[in-house]
Design an enzyme around this catalytic site. Structure first.
Site, PDB file in Angstrom:
ATOM      1  N   ASP A  94      10.212  -9.068   4.940  1.00  0.00           N
ATOM      2  CA  ASP A  94      10.941  -8.817   3.745  1.00  0.00           C
ATOM      3  C   ASP A  94      12.197  -8.736   3.336  1.00  0.00           C
ATOM      4  O   ASP A  94      12.941  -8.412   2.384  1.00  0.00           O
ATOM      5  CB  ASP A  94      10.188  -7.403   3.333  1.00  0.00           C
ATOM      6  CG  ASP A  94       8.816  -7.321   2.944  1.00  0.00           C
ATOM      7  OD1 ASP A  94       8.344  -8.423   2.545  1.00  0.00           O
ATOM      8  OD2 ASP A  94       7.987  -6.372   3.155  1.00  0.00           O
ATOM      9  N   ASP A 151       2.413 -11.100   0.505  1.00  0.00           N
ATOM     10  CA  ASP A 151       3.602 -10.762  -0.201  1.00  0.00           C
ATOM     11  C   ASP A 151       4.444 -11.885   0.304  1.00  0.00           C
ATOM     12  O   ASP A 151       5.728 -11.827  -0.503  1.00  0.00           O
ATOM     13  CB  ASP A 151       3.944  -9.476   0.381  1.00  0.00           C
ATOM     14  CG  ASP A 151       3.044  -8.411   0.249  1.00  0.00           C
ATOM     15  OD1 ASP A 151       1.898  -8.626   0.778  1.00  0.00           O
ATOM     16  OD2 ASP A 151       3.190  -7.298   0.167  1.00  0.00           O
TER      17      ASP A 151
HETATM   18  N1  GLY Z   1       5.407  -5.817   0.025  1.00  0.00           N
HETATM   19  C1  GLY Z   1       4.818  -4.477   0.158  1.00  0.00           C
HETATM   20  C2  GLY Z   1       4.003  -4.105  -0.941  1.00  0.00           C
HETATM   21  O1  GLY Z   1       3.849  -4.650  -2.097  1.00  0.00           O
HETATM   22  O2  GLY Z   1       3.821  -2.859  -1.050  1.00  0.00           O
END
Ligand code: GLY
Length: 369
Positions: A94, A151
């Protein structure tokens, strides 16, 4: 659209402007708000994946009026995020969310050289997570060496950005290969997407899917659907491949069929009718994704979907009271994990709502591009 996007954006800007001092005095990057106060991330301090959304909001507000207050607040938290490079072991895939909306936005809007270097540093960290067996590793726990999640389609923008800036195609090659793995292993026949897929880290063979933050294994976690819809739209924007656009449209059709009549979005499209569990973050991400998809395809139906979502949030879940510091209510981080926030205000919901409104108003600086 029934609501005035300019007024909504201005209301957000006013509320956030008033809340900056509290965040600054406490030295935090807000994650959520309740009882008139900002709350910090419940996990992993400033390495938690959401840290980029606060500076991202500041840059959205800055882009709309060049008020230096927002630039300075973005930079205060950008410094906290770049300090996390040295912590390293808590960072994961992320870094795209974290650094594209902070350092990347700074470099884009001000030309700051160090911010660009920091963005490339983050891109190199993301490259380091590429397993040549065919996927970008999501998380760090030793038992999760084979995990990739939907994601990550949003994080690929950081790699495309790095190839553009450096002229080195390696970053874009990795993004392309990960997108193809996602296309093959995450997108289902009905246009829904899996949240977590586990691969054999030695061979790249798909082993199984896991349930993740949605209601159950095999279900349709709405935020995951939104990441897929927006992520493939962005992959098409960066690489121009028709298969990415086709995937985005397939996921979009599934999403549109599940928007509630009031314009709000359930946490999971397969969840039981009761208890009611909404996730407006999914609606906000999808609204922004639909607007980009409308631009890519020239199809009005996607703009209408975005407007329905924004109208729903504005009519039912836009808080202008002192209860919350932020604005978007009834956001849910995870179907089964109340500790991360359920039916409350969470900053990344506000980020994507602001981004969607900025697109409607023509002020969006295109931070994923
Ligand atoms: N990327 C983690 C979420 O959407 O919670």
């Amino acid at each position: 659209m029934q609501h005035d996007a300019k007024k909504l954006f201005a209301a957000m800007q006013r509320k956030y402007r008033a809340g900056i001092r509290e965040a600054e005095q406490r030295g935090i990057i807000p994650y959520a708000s309740d009882q008139g106060r900002w709350l910090e991330s419940p996990f992993d301090g400033n390495s938690w994946w959401t840290g980029g959304f606060w500076p991202g909001l500041m840059w959205q507000f800055y882009a709309a009026g060049r008020d230096p207050v927002f630039r300075e607040e973005a930079r205060r938290t950008e410094a906290l995020l770049t300090a996390e490079f040295r912590v390293f072991e808590r960072l994961n895939h992320d870094v795209g969310f974290m650094y594209l909306l902070s350092c990347g936005a700074d470099a884009k809007l001000t030309g700051d050289k160090q911010a660009e270097v920091d963005t490339l540093h983050a891109a190199s960290l993301l490259m380091g997570r590429w397993n040549p067996a065919g996927y970008i590793r999501a998380w760090n726990h030793p038992s999760q060496a084979g995990y990739a999640i939907i994601d990550c389609m949003m994080n690929l923008s950081l790699l495309y950005h790095a190839s553009r800036v450096t002229g080195d195609p390696r970053f874009a090659h990795v993004a392309r290969q990960h997108a193809d793995t996602t296309l093959r292993c995450f997108v289902r026949e009905d246009g829904s997407v899996r949240h977590i897929v586990e691969f054999d880290p030695e061979t790249g063979e798909m082993l199984r899917e896991h349930g993740g933050q949605g209601w159950a294994e095999g279900s349709s976690w709405s935020r995951g659907q939104a990441w897929g819809l927006y992520g493939f739209t962005l992959a098409h924007r960066h690489g121009g491949e028709a298969r990415d656009l086709a995937a985005a449209e397939k996921i979009a059709a599934h999403f549109m069929a599940h928007i509630r009549p009031d314009g709000l979005v359930d946490c999971d499209f397969c969840q039981p009718k009761s208890p009611e569990r909404l996730d407006n973050i999914a609606g906000a991400i999808a609204a922004s994704g639909f607007l980009s998809l409308a631009e890519a395809t020239g199809k009005g139906v996607y703009r209408e979907a975005a407007e329905k979502l924004v109208d729903g949030m504005a009519a039912h879940c836009f808080d202008e009271t002192e209860r919350y510091r932020g604005v978007l209510t009834r956001c849910t981080a995870s179907y089964h994990d109340d500790a991360a926030g359920v039916h409350t205000n969470i900053v990344y919901g506000d980020y994507f709502l602001a981004e969607a409104l900025a697109k409607l108003n023509g002020t969006d600086p295109g931070l994923w591009e």
